[in-house]
Design a protein around this motif. Structure first.
Motif, PDB file in Angstrom:
ATOM      1  N   ARG A 288       0.837  -1.205   0.000  1.00 33.44           N
ATOM      2  CA  ARG A 288       0.000   0.000   0.000  1.00 33.44           C
ATOM      3  C   ARG A 288       0.868   1.250   0.000  1.00 33.44           C
ATOM      4  NH1 ARG A 288      -3.974   2.286   4.716  1.00 33.44           N
ATOM      5  NH2 ARG A 288      -2.025   3.359   5.266  1.00 33.44           N
ATOM      6  N   LYS A 289       1.944   1.217   0.765  1.00 31.68           N
ATOM      7  CA  LYS A 289       2.858   2.351   0.816  1.00 31.68           C
ATOM      8  C   LYS A 289       3.467   2.620  -0.559  1.00 31.68           C
ATOM      9  CE  LYS A 289       6.934   4.091   3.288  1.00 31.68           C
ATOM     10  NZ  LYS A 289       7.939   3.788   4.352  1.00 31.68           N
ATOM     11  N   TYR A 290       3.808   1.552  -1.265  1.00 33.41           N
ATOM     12  CA  TYR A 290       4.398   1.739  -2.582  1.00 33.41           C
ATOM     13  C   TYR A 290       3.355   2.231  -3.584  1.00 33.41           C
ATOM     14  CZ  TYR A 290       7.824   1.310  -6.220  1.00 33.41           C
ATOM     15  OH  TYR A 290       8.694   1.622  -7.213  1.00 33.41           O
ATOM     16  N   LEU A 291       2.128   1.771  -3.461  1.00 28.84           N
ATOM     17  CA  LEU A 291       1.061   2.284  -4.321  1.00 28.84           C
ATOM     18  C   LEU A 291       0.886   3.790  -4.122  1.00 28.84           C
ATOM     19  CD1 LEU A 291      -1.630  -0.527  -3.976  1.00 28.84           C
ATOM     20  CD2 LEU A 291      -0.434   0.124  -6.079  1.00 28.84           C
ATOM     21  N   SER A 292       0.980   4.226  -2.882  1.00 26.13           N
ATOM     22  CA  SER A 292       0.881   5.648  -2.584  1.00 26.13           C
ATOM     23  C   SER A 292       1.995   6.427  -3.272  1.00 26.13           C
ATOM     24  CB  SER A 292       0.938   5.859  -1.066  1.00 26.13           C
ATOM     25  OG  SER A 292       0.837   7.223  -0.739  1.00 26.13           O
ATOM     26  N   SER A 293       3.201   5.881  -3.228  1.00 27.38           N
ATOM     27  CA  SER A 293       4.336   6.530  -3.891  1.00 27.38           C
ATOM     28  C   SER A 293       4.150   6.542  -5.407  1.00 27.38           C
ATOM     29  CB  SER A 293       5.637   5.813  -3.539  1.00 27.38           C
ATOM     30  OG  SER A 293       5.897   5.898  -2.160  1.00 27.38           O
ATOM     31  N   LEU A 294       3.563   5.467  -5.936  1.00 19.54           N
ATOM     32  CA  LEU A 294       3.309   5.391  -7.368  1.00 19.54           C
ATOM     33  C   LEU A 294       2.355   6.500  -7.810  1.00 19.54           C
ATOM     34  CD1 LEU A 294       3.745   3.702  -9.993  1.00 19.54           C
ATOM     35  CD2 LEU A 294       1.697   2.416  -9.348  1.00 19.54           C
ATOM     36  N   ALA A 295       1.321   6.731  -7.019  1.00 18.87           N
ATOM     37  CA  ALA A 295       0.376   7.808  -7.332  1.00 18.87           C
ATOM     38  C   ALA A 295       1.072   9.160  -7.334  1.00 18.87           C
ATOM     39  CB  ALA A 295      -0.769   7.799  -6.325  1.00 18.87           C
ATOM     40  N   ASP A 296       1.905   9.404  -6.332  1.00 12.59           N
ATOM     41  CA  ASP A 296       2.609  10.684  -6.248  1.00 12.59           C
ATOM     42  C   ASP A 296       3.581  10.881  -7.416  1.00 12.59           C
ATOM     43  OD1 ASP A 296       1.334  11.434  -3.917  1.00 12.59           O
ATOM     44  OD2 ASP A 296       2.888  10.575  -2.613  1.00 12.59           O
ATOM     45  N   SER A 297       4.127   9.789  -7.930  1.00 13.47           N
ATOM     46  CA  SER A 297       5.106   9.899  -9.015  1.00 13.47           C
ATOM     47  C   SER A 297       4.479  10.399 -10.312  1.00 13.47           C
ATOM     48  CB  SER A 297       5.783   8.546  -9.257  1.00 13.47           C
ATOM     49  OG  SER A 297       4.897   7.630  -9.892  1.00 13.47           O
ATOM     50  N   PHE A 298       3.163  10.289 -10.441  1.00 13.49           N
ATOM     51  CA  PHE A 298       2.487  10.742 -11.660  1.00 13.49           C
ATOM     52  C   PHE A 298       2.324  12.254 -11.703  1.00 13.49           C
ATOM     53  CE2 PHE A 298      -0.032   6.558 -12.508  1.00 13.49           C
ATOM     54  CZ  PHE A 298       1.165   5.935 -12.763  1.00 13.49           C
ATOM     55  N   VAL A 299       2.404  12.894 -10.543  1.00 13.31           N
ATOM     56  CA  VAL A 299       2.095  14.323 -10.464  1.00 13.31           C
ATOM     57  C   VAL A 299       3.053  15.167 -11.307  1.00 13.31           C
ATOM     58  CG1 VAL A 299       1.930  16.313  -8.930  1.00 13.31           C
ATOM     59  CG2 VAL A 299       1.009  14.097  -8.199  1.00 13.31           C
ATOM     60  N   ASP A 300       4.342  14.891 -11.200  1.00 16.21           N
ATOM     61  CA  ASP A 300       5.330  15.716 -11.895  1.00 16.21           C
ATOM     62  C   ASP A 300       6.206  14.897 -12.842  1.00 16.21           C
ATOM     63  OD1 ASP A 300       4.728  18.235 -10.593  1.00 16.21           O
ATOM     64  OD2 ASP A 300       5.589  17.352  -8.780  1.00 16.21           O
ATOM     65  N   ARG A 301       5.669  13.796 -13.368  1.00 14.64           N
ATOM     66  CA  ARG A 301       6.501  12.962 -14.248  1.00 14.64           C
ATOM     67  C   ARG A 301       6.877  13.718 -15.518  1.00 14.64           C
ATOM     68  NH1 ARG A 301       3.831  10.038 -18.426  1.00 14.64           N
ATOM     69  NH2 ARG A 301       1.613  10.481 -18.497  1.00 14.64           N
ATOM     70  N   ARG A 302       8.029  13.357 -16.072  1.00 15.60           N
ATOM     71  CA  ARG A 302       8.545  14.035 -17.268  1.00 15.60           C
ATOM     72  C   ARG A 302       8.661  13.107 -18.463  1.00 15.60           C
ATOM     73  NH1 ARG A 302       6.867  17.450 -14.959  1.00 15.60           N
ATOM     74  NH2 ARG A 302       7.824  19.279 -13.999  1.00 15.60           N
ATOM     75  N   CYS A 303       8.233  11.835 -18.284  1.00 17.91           N
ATOM     76  CA  CYS A 303       8.304  10.889 -19.392  1.00 17.91           C
ATOM     77  C   CYS A 303       7.207   9.844 -19.244  1.00 17.91           C
ATOM     78  CB  CYS A 303       9.664  10.225 -19.468  1.00 17.91           C
ATOM     79  SG  CYS A 303      10.096   9.242 -18.027  1.00 17.91           S
TER      80      CYS A 303
END
Length: 303
Positions: A288-303
C-alpha cells in the motif's frame, strides 16, 4: 513449500518477474518472424499497469508473485493497444525506438497486436480458478473499454466542438479503465472481498485519469528523446486533450496557455488525492505504501 512474500525494494524485483513472464509467453509463438516482431514490440516501457496489478495483490494480503500472470496479461493488452494506436495516429516513435509498423510494416503490426491479445488471455488462465471467471470478466471489460475509448477518440477528432464531459468519458474508457482493471484484477488474485477490490479499482481509475492529464501536457511540451515517443501527435491528428479543452471555449472560459497548464496541474492533484483516499480503506502494508508513492510519481513525471 509456501512462497515467501517479496520484500522491499519492490519495483525492480516485481518488474523482473513480469519481464521474464512476457519473454516466456512470446518465446512460444510461431513462426520465427512473428516472434521476432513480438520481441521487438514488448521491449521497454514503464510497466505501470503490471506493477499496479502485483502491488494490488500484495495490498490485500496476497503474495505478489501469484499475480505475475495477470500482470503480464494487462501489459500485453496495453502493448497491443499501443501498436494499433500508433498505426491509426501515424506515429513513428514509441519507447525510444521506431514504432512496430514503422520498423516492419502495417500488416505485421496488426497481426502482432492481435497475437498479444491471444497471449494475454492465455496468461489469465494461471489465475486462481475460484475467481478466474470474475477476472476474465474484468479483463474483457477493460479490453472493450479500450477499444471503445479509441473509437470515441477518433470520432471526437472529427468534431469542431467537444464538451469536457464527452472528453472525460473518452479518457475514462481509453486510459483509466485499464488501470482500474489492472488494480482490480491484482486484488482478485488474492481475495474476493468486494470492498477491497472496489477500493483498489477506484485507486487505479484515479491514477489513470491523473496519468492521462499529465500525458496531454507532455504531448504538448516535452521532447521526444525524453519521453521516448512521438510528440505533437494529438495536435497533428486533431485529438481532443485536456489541454486543448482548457485552452478553448469548450470549458466556457478563455484562458492563457500558462493558466491552462495551471488548471491541469490542479486537476492532476485532485485525481491523485482521490487515489490516496481510496487507499485508506486498505490495511497498512508495504505494498500500500508503494502504491501511494506510485500515485505521487504521476504528479510531476517528465516521461
Amino acid at each position: 513449500m509456501q512462497t515467501q512474500p517479496i520484500m522491499l525494494p519492490y519495483q525492480d524485483q516485481l518488474l523482473a518477474l513480469v519481464e521474464n513472464r512476457i519473454a516466456s509467453a512470446v518465446r512460444g509463438v510461431e513462426p520465427d518472424y512473428l516472434r521476432s516482431v513480438l520481441c521487438y514490440a514488448t521491449r521497454g516501457g514503464k510497466r505501470v499497469r503490471p506493477l499496479l496489478t502485483m502491488l494490488a495483490c500484495g495490498a490485500v494480503g496476497g503474495v505478489e508473485e501469484q499475480a505475475v500472470g495477470a500482470a503480464a496479461a494487462v501489459e500485453l493488452l496495453h502493448t497491443s493497444s499501443l501498436i494499433h494506436d500508433d498505426i491509426m495516429d501515424a506515429a513513428t516513435l514509441r519507447r525510444s525506438q521506431p514504432t512496430v509498423h514503422t520498423q516492419f510494416d502495417v500488416p505485421v503490426a496488426i497481426l502482432a497486436g492481435d497475437t498479444l491479445i491471444a497471449l494475454a488471455y492465455k496468461e489469465l488462465q494461471a489465475t486462481p480458478p475460484e475467481r478466474c471467471d470474475r477476472i476474465l470478466q474484468v479483463f474483457s471489460g477493460a479490453f472493450l473499454n479500450t477499444c471503445e475509448g479509441q473509437g470515441y477518440d477518433l470520432s471526437l477528432s472529427l468534431r469542431p466542438v467537444v464538451g469536457k464531459a464527452e472528453h472525460r468519458y473518452m479518457v475514462e474508457k481509453k486510459t483509466a479503465k485499464l488501470l482500474e482493471a489492472s488494480a482490480a484484477i491484482g486484488a482478485l488474485v488474492a481475495t474476493g472481498d468486494d470492498e477491497r477490490v472496489k477500493a483498489l479499482a477506484q485507486f487505479g481509475y484515479n491514477i489513470g485519469m491523473a496519468y492521462q492529464v499529465q500525458d496531454d501536457l507532455l504531448d504538448a511540451s516535452a521532447e521526444e528523446d525524453v519521453v521516448g515517443k512521438s510528440i505533437g501527435v494529438d495536435t497533428m491528428n486533431n485529438r481532443q486533450t485536456f489541454l486543448k479543452l482548457a485552452y478553448s471555449n469548450s470549458i466556457d472560459v478563455l484562458v492563457s496557455e500558462h493558466d491552462s497548464k495551471q488548471q491541469l496541474s490542479v486537476l492532476i492533484r485532485r485525481y491523485t488525492r482521490k487515489a490516496h483516499e481510496a487507499l485508506r480503506l486498505l490495511p497498512p502494508t508495504p505494498a500500500r505504501k508503494y502504491l501511494s508513492s506510485l500515485a505521487d510519481s504521476f504528479v510531476d513525471r517528465r516521461c
